[in-house]
Write a protein that holds these residues in place. Sequence first.
Motif, PDB file in Angstrom:
ATOM      1  N   ARG A 325      44.913   7.686  72.717  1.00 56.28           N
ATOM      2  CA  ARG A 325      44.312   6.338  72.689  1.00 56.28           C
ATOM      3  C   ARG A 325      43.176   6.269  71.670  1.00 56.28           C
ATOM      4  N   THR A 326      42.414   7.351  71.536  1.00 53.10           N
ATOM      5  CA  THR A 326      41.345   7.381  70.539  1.00 53.10           C
ATOM      6  C   THR A 326      41.916   7.299  69.124  1.00 53.10           C
ATOM      7  N   LEU A 327      42.967   8.060  68.852  1.00 54.71           N
ATOM      8  CA  LEU A 327      43.600   8.015  67.527  1.00 54.71           C
ATOM      9  C   LEU A 327      44.182   6.630  67.241  1.00 54.71           C
ATOM     10  N   ILE A 328      44.810   6.038  68.231  1.00 58.27           N
ATOM     11  CA  ILE A 328      45.368   4.692  68.061  1.00 58.27           C
ATOM     12  C   ILE A 328      44.259   3.697  67.735  1.00 58.27           C
ATOM     13  N   ARG A 329      43.167   3.773  68.482  1.00 58.79           N
ATOM     14  CA  ARG A 329      42.050   2.848  68.263  1.00 58.79           C
ATOM     15  C   ARG A 329      41.466   3.008  66.853  1.00 58.79           C
ATOM     16  N   GLN A 330      41.312   4.252  66.406  1.00 63.58           N
ATOM     17  CA  GLN A 330      40.780   4.481  65.066  1.00 63.58           C
ATOM     18  C   GLN A 330      41.729   3.958  63.990  1.00 63.58           C
ATOM     19  N   ALA A 331      43.027   4.174  64.184  1.00 62.15           N
ATOM     20  CA  ALA A 331      44.005   3.680  63.212  1.00 62.15           C
ATOM     21  C   ALA A 331      44.007   2.157  63.159  1.00 62.15           C
ATOM     22  N   HIS A 332      43.996   1.525  64.309  1.00 63.44           N
ATOM     23  CA  HIS A 332      43.994   0.059  64.347  1.00 63.44           C
ATOM     24  C   HIS A 332      42.736  -0.510  63.693  1.00 63.44           C
ATOM     25  N   ALA A 333      41.613   0.182  63.843  1.00 58.08           N
ATOM     26  CA  ALA A 333      40.375  -0.293  63.225  1.00 58.08           C
ATOM     27  C   ALA A 333      40.480  -0.293  61.699  1.00 58.08           C
ATOM     28  N   ARG A 334      41.354   0.527  61.159  1.00 53.42           N
ATOM     29  CA  ARG A 334      41.601   0.560  59.714  1.00 53.42           C
ATOM     30  C   ARG A 334      42.810  -0.284  59.316  1.00 53.42           C
ATOM     31  N   GLY A 335      43.380  -0.997  60.262  1.00 53.82           N
ATOM     32  CA  GLY A 335      44.512  -1.863  59.954  1.00 53.82           C
ATOM     33  C   GLY A 335      45.838  -1.142  59.842  1.00 53.82           C
ATOM     34  N   LYS A 337      49.365   0.425  61.295  1.00 55.61           N
ATOM     35  CA  LYS A 337      50.348   0.373  62.374  1.00 55.61           C
ATOM     36  C   LYS A 337      50.563   1.789  62.895  1.00 55.61           C
ATOM     37  N   VAL A 338      50.714   1.944  64.222  1.00 57.22           N
ATOM     38  CA  VAL A 338      50.852   3.266  64.828  1.00 57.22           C
ATOM     39  C   VAL A 338      52.186   3.366  65.558  1.00 57.22           C
ATOM     40  N   ARG A 360      54.876  17.550  80.067  1.00 59.00           N
ATOM     41  CA  ARG A 360      55.624  16.924  78.973  1.00 59.00           C
ATOM     42  C   ARG A 360      56.327  15.664  79.453  1.00 59.00           C
ATOM     43  N   ASP A 361      56.978  15.739  80.608  1.00 63.31           N
ATOM     44  CA  ASP A 361      57.669  14.567  81.153  1.00 63.31           C
ATOM     45  C   ASP A 361      56.698  13.421  81.425  1.00 63.31           C
ATOM     46  N   ALA A 362      55.538  13.752  81.981  1.00 64.40           N
ATOM     47  CA  ALA A 362      54.555  12.714  82.298  1.00 64.40           C
ATOM     48  C   ALA A 362      54.016  12.061  81.031  1.00 64.40           C
ATOM     49  N   PHE A 363      53.730  12.874  80.021  1.00 69.10           N
ATOM     50  CA  PHE A 363      53.230  12.306  78.769  1.00 69.10           C
ATOM     51  C   PHE A 363      54.300  11.444  78.103  1.00 69.10           C
ATOM     52  N   ASN A 364      55.530  11.921  78.077  1.00 66.36           N
ATOM     53  CA  ASN A 364      56.601  11.146  77.459  1.00 66.36           C
ATOM     54  C   ASN A 364      56.826   9.826  78.191  1.00 66.36           C
ATOM     55  N   ASP A 365      56.710   9.842  79.497  1.00 64.05           N
ATOM     56  CA  ASP A 365      56.834   8.598  80.253  1.00 64.05           C
ATOM     57  C   ASP A 365      55.754   7.610  79.834  1.00 64.05           C
ATOM     58  N   TRP A 366      54.543   8.114  79.615  1.00 59.93           N
ATOM     59  CA  TRP A 366      53.455   7.233  79.156  1.00 59.93           C
ATOM     60  C   TRP A 366      53.745   6.670  77.767  1.00 59.93           C
ATOM     61  N   VAL A 367      54.246   7.505  76.867  1.00 55.93           N
ATOM     62  CA  VAL A 367      54.581   7.034  75.515  1.00 55.93           C
ATOM     63  C   VAL A 367      55.592   5.895  75.591  1.00 55.93           C
ATOM     64  N   ARG A 368      56.613   6.073  76.447  1.00 54.34           N
ATOM     65  CA  ARG A 368      57.690   5.091  76.515  1.00 54.34           C
ATOM     66  C   ARG A 368      57.270   3.784  77.185  1.00 54.34           C
ATOM     67  N   THR A 369      56.316   3.836  78.089  1.00 55.73           N
ATOM     68  CA  THR A 369      56.054   2.666  78.941  1.00 55.73           C
ATOM     69  C   THR A 369      54.677   2.039  78.794  1.00 55.73           C
ATOM     70  N   SER A 370      53.741   2.715  78.117  1.00 55.59           N
ATOM     71  CA  SER A 370      52.355   2.235  78.139  1.00 55.59           C
ATOM     72  C   SER A 370      52.115   1.013  77.275  1.00 55.59           C
ATOM     73  N   GLY A 371      52.900   0.848  76.219  1.00 52.96           N
ATOM     74  CA  GLY A 371      52.631  -0.240  75.283  1.00 52.96           C
ATOM     75  C   GLY A 371      51.409   0.012  74.418  1.00 52.96           C
ATOM     76  N   ALA A 372      50.919   1.262  74.388  1.00 53.15           N
ATOM     77  CA  ALA A 372      49.712   1.565  73.627  1.00 53.15           C
ATOM     78  C   ALA A 372      49.955   1.570  72.121  1.00 53.15           C
ATOM     79  N   TYR A 373      51.178   1.874  71.714  1.00 57.79           N
ATOM     80  CA  TYR A 373      51.511   1.945  70.300  1.00 57.79           C
ATOM     81  C   TYR A 373      52.113   0.619  69.828  1.00 57.79           C
ATOM     82  N   ASP A 374      52.196   0.471  68.513  1.00 58.24           N
ATOM     83  CA  ASP A 374      52.867  -0.703  67.952  1.00 58.24           C
ATOM     84  C   ASP A 374      54.378  -0.578  68.073  1.00 58.24           C
ATOM     85  N   ALA A 375      54.861   0.647  68.106  1.00 58.28           N
ATOM     86  CA  ALA A 375      56.284   0.931  68.309  1.00 58.28           C
ATOM     87  C   ALA A 375      56.382   2.395  68.697  1.00 58.28           C
ATOM     88  N   ILE A 376      57.536   2.808  69.215  1.00 58.90           N
ATOM     89  CA  ILE A 376      57.726   4.213  69.563  1.00 58.90           C
ATOM     90  C   ILE A 376      59.036   4.718  68.974  1.00 58.90           C
TER      91      ILE A 376
END
Length: 421
Positions: A325-335, A337-338, A360-376
């Motif tokens: 989430r920190t990396l995503i926030r920093q990337a978005h602040a620079r415009g 897409k993540v 690994r399963d728990a993290f992957n589930d978060w990647v797929r469902t969190s909506g934190a990224y612009d795409a996966i």
Amino acid sequence: MRTTHTLRRTAIALLTTATLALAPTALATTDHTGAGTSWRGAWAASPQAPTQPLTPNWSQQGFDNHTVRQAVRVTASGTRTRIELSNRYGTTPLRVTGATVARTAEGGAVRPGSVRTLRFDGRASTTIPVGGTLLSDGTPFPVKAFESLTVTLYLAGETGPTTFHHFASATSYRADGDHRADVSGTAFKETSTSWYFLSGVEVTGGRDTARRSGIVTFGDSITDGVGAATDADNRYPDELAERLAAAGSPRAVLNQGIAGNQVVNDTTWAGEKALTRFREDVLNERGVGTVILLEGINDIGGSTVTFPAAPTPDVSVTALIKGHRTLIRQAHARGLKVIGATLTPIKGSFYESPANEAKRDAFNDWVRTSGAYDAIVDFDRTVADPADPDRILPAYDSGDGLHPNDAGYRAMAGALDLDRL
């Protein structure tokens, strides 16, 4: 703090690039400032502190009256070229006596008539301060995407331990004495599979000049290309660049992976943690609009293995997610897409354990469902064995149950939605 003497930093090309008809030692007019030009990354490698955990290299002893020759394949076209040199982890100022760029031939050789002397603020030699990064002047050296360039550095004095990139999956060459203008590779009798001091190649001009069209692939060994054939340029970022070009949408793809790297923990052999190096290796790259994040498996497994260094502190899934989430926030602040990527299978590897698989399963589930990224992109399902989804498909396995082979990296590149990029 990063320093510089200049402003900072197609379908697959089948047409033969015309060779400039200058003598090997001829000097061309250079651009000392870069003013009025739009430079963009064409190739990159993440700098690391000197280390020798797995494979022999020259980073710890450094160089003394040596010429180092390194070939890299660019993924963007341009009419002018410059290089980036890094002394990020040096303990003394780095004196570069001279440098050239040329078109790669076989082995340590370069193509006759293609050698160009590089300059730094108009001078043939330069000194890079401790912790610093330096861009050469721009020189008229047209390149096409997927062309291989050879950068040759002459280091007349003792460098001390060197900033380098450990797993290059490419051959570098070393010779005693000054051979920066040599066309033949005869003098280059020593080889290494690491890159030294060279951290970037930038271009300007040409057709693919869309502002911020470049893509940074950021991660660990699976981005770095461990398991891919040496000197074949078959890492997944290479394959992605080729796929984009074949689709008529050529874009630079810059590989900022470090084998063994972690999101949350610094390591003694695999670079500073992603949370530290992200600014230098991604946010400060020129011409970039998208970053693909594939990292976390070493955070999960690093506390359970004793090689090639001592175990690192345990990282919870919550802490790993917080790091992303920190990396995503920093990337978005620079415009930027993540694009987030799921972690690939580990069954049968040295990281296999019920606890690591649950993380690994728990993290992957978060990647797929969190909506934190612009795409996966679901690299996990892309390379998994359908008959045993926790294991990499044998046809994609390099042999250690963790790293893909050339076919696996090609499948990963094929899994990315080009429209979302």
